[in-house]
Design an enzyme around this catalytic site. Structure first.
Site, mmCIF file in Angstrom:
data_model
loop_
_atom_site.group_PDB
_atom_site.id
_atom_site.type_symbol
_atom_site.label_atom_id
_atom_site.label_comp_id
_atom_site.label_asym_id
_atom_site.label_seq_id
_atom_site.Cartn_x
_atom_site.Cartn_y
_atom_site.Cartn_z
ATOM 1 N N GLU A 64 3.379 -2.083 4.387
ATOM 2 C CA GLU A 64 3.387 -1.177 3.247
ATOM 3 C C GLU A 64 3.385 0.278 3.675
ATOM 4 O OE1 GLU A 64 1.987 1.357 -0.041
ATOM 5 O OE2 GLU A 64 1.109 1.092 1.962
ATOM 6 N N GLU A 65 2.638 0.608 4.714
ATOM 7 C CA GLU A 65 2.516 2.004 5.133
ATOM 8 C C GLU A 65 3.833 2.581 5.639
ATOM 9 O OE1 GLU A 65 0.245 3.870 4.391
ATOM 10 O OE2 GLU A 65 -1.632 2.763 4.236
ATOM 11 N N HIS A 88 -5.828 8.606 3.311
ATOM 12 C CA HIS A 88 -5.129 8.805 4.584
ATOM 13 C C HIS A 88 -5.870 9.762 5.511
ATOM 14 C CE1 HIS A 88 -0.849 7.129 3.641
ATOM 15 N NE2 HIS A 88 -1.829 6.304 3.292
ATOM 16 N N ASP A 141 -7.749 2.153 2.359
ATOM 17 C CA ASP A 141 -6.361 1.945 1.937
ATOM 18 C C ASP A 141 -5.701 1.077 2.998
ATOM 19 O OD1 ASP A 141 -3.690 2.152 1.172
ATOM 20 O OD2 ASP A 141 -3.469 4.189 1.936
ATOM 21 N N ASP A 185 -3.757 -1.613 -4.786
ATOM 22 C CA ASP A 185 -3.790 -0.614 -3.724
ATOM 23 C C ASP A 185 -4.801 0.453 -4.126
ATOM 24 O OD1 ASP A 185 -3.113 0.925 -1.460
ATOM 25 O OD2 ASP A 185 -1.010 0.361 -1.607
ATOM 26 N N HIS A 221 -2.088 -4.720 0.878
ATOM 27 C CA HIS A 221 -1.569 -4.627 2.248
ATOM 28 C C HIS A 221 -2.689 -4.428 3.255
ATOM 29 C CE1 HIS A 221 -1.801 -0.182 2.922
ATOM 30 N NE2 HIS A 221 -1.651 -0.112 1.612
#
Length: 350
Positions: free
Chosen positions: A221-222, A322, A187, A242, A70
């Site tokens: 995706e997030e 994140h 990510d 991922d 993603h």
């Protein structure tokens, strides 16, 4: 033979990382990927959600594979234009407010204008606020200071900024001499770069894969549903590429490929996992098996959507996910090698 150039992969990754793409505002980065694949005459199509799908034909057309990574990232939107000329924000994706405190950001208006700013606590100044260090980092206390002469809400609106405008975070990309890459949004732009170079390498080698293989660059995706649609009925194996989550009690590191055995959605397919491990062992690829406790992937989203598929999840190990992320070229290389062997391998389940 598929030869994925890691130096070229790192270059692609850095280019991807510098393109803002919070979930909901990904057209620019999808266009970038689309144009890269067009350079090698690779046909692509966009789904209605804005994701990009490339398909490479294989010897076997009854059974297909699908790989996804993603390109959307964490971000924010303008929630409120405050009376003092600053912005209240609403988060896009799952992360903590403290991870963006002091971060430079960019506000993009619906007309395409861009303004820079900084995300700060309202009570930042220790010379004014006694509770500057103890105040809770939350939506009420954090705000965006815009780098414009604005003294009130009317001044902000005169710039064209309005509720719902997207806010992206400065990635602060750095590729060190020791092979580390530090940046927000590894990510999952690290994995997107790997898939781009994998597709290009297959095309350059004029290689016919054993199964028709689809590559989805997903863009939601997030927020939980990037890869839960546009899966052809012939798809048997669905592999999400991922990040591998690092932390206390985790096996994943920054130098190997992480093979996920379970996340918050439950176990991944056992037979596919065993095949990935065998490929890693047989080809001297550094790997770790791991469980990601607070995690979901495009593969788990596809399972929840009801698709009858065999699902798996692998990726490079990412530290401080994140937040202030970092990985190493070795992890990128091991992930790329495993993928190169995987797309040429035989399916275990049909």
């Amino acid at each position: 033979m598929i030869n994925i150039n890691i130096d070229e992969t790192m270059k692609r990754m850095i280019e991807l990382l510098t393109i803002p793409s919070p979930s909901g505002n990904t057209n620019e980065v999808i266009t970038y990927v689309e144009n890269l694949l067009k350079e090698d005459n690779i046909e692509t199509k966009r789904n209605r959600k804005g994701g990009l799908i490339a398909t490479l034909p294989g010897k076997e057309e009854r059974y297909h594979r699908m790989l996804t990574a993603h390109v959307d990232t964490l971000g924010a939107m303008v929630k409120e234009i405050k009376a003092n000329g600053r912005l209240k924000i609403d988060l896009i994706g799952g992360f903590q407010y403290n991870s963006i405190e002091g971060e430079y950001c960019k506000i993009e208006t619906s007309s395409g204008k861009q303004f820079t700013g900084t995300i700060l606590m309202r009570q930042t100044s220790v010379h004014v606020y006694k509770d500057a260090g103890k105040a809770e980092r939350n939506q009420e206390n954090m705000e965006v200071r815009i780098d414009e002469i604005v003294k009130n809400a009317d001044d902000v609106r005169a710039l064209g900024i309005e509720v719902g405008d997207f806010i992206s975070f400065d990635p602060r990309v750095e590729h060190t001499e020791r092979g580390f890459i530090k940046s927000r949004h590894l990510d999952d732009k690290a994995s997107v770069a790997i898939l781009i170079q994998l597709i290009k390498a297959i095309k350059k080698a004029n290689l016919l894969l054993p199964y028709t293989t689809h590559f989805l660059i997903s863009n939601n995706e997030e927020i939980g549903y990037g890869g839960n649609s546009n899966i052809p009925m012939e798809t048997v194996e669905y592999l999400a590429v991922d990040m591998g989550a690092m932390g206390d009690g985790q096996s994943t590191d920054e130098y190997t490929v992480s093979i996920c055995v379970k996340d918050a959605s439950g176990p991944y397919n056992y037979e596919l996992r065993k095949n990935l491990v065998k490929l890693a062992i047989d080809n001297n690829i550094g790997y770790k098996l791991d469980i990601y406790p607070y995690y979901g992937s495009d593969a788990s989203a596809a399972i929840r959507a009801g698709h009858d598929i065999v699902h798996g999840l692998i990726g490079p190990g990412i530290d401080s996910s994140h937040a202030f992320e970092r990985t190493h070229e070795k992890s990128i290389e091991n992930t790329a090698k495993l993928l190169a062997h995987y797309v040429q391998s035989q399916m275990i389940v049909k």
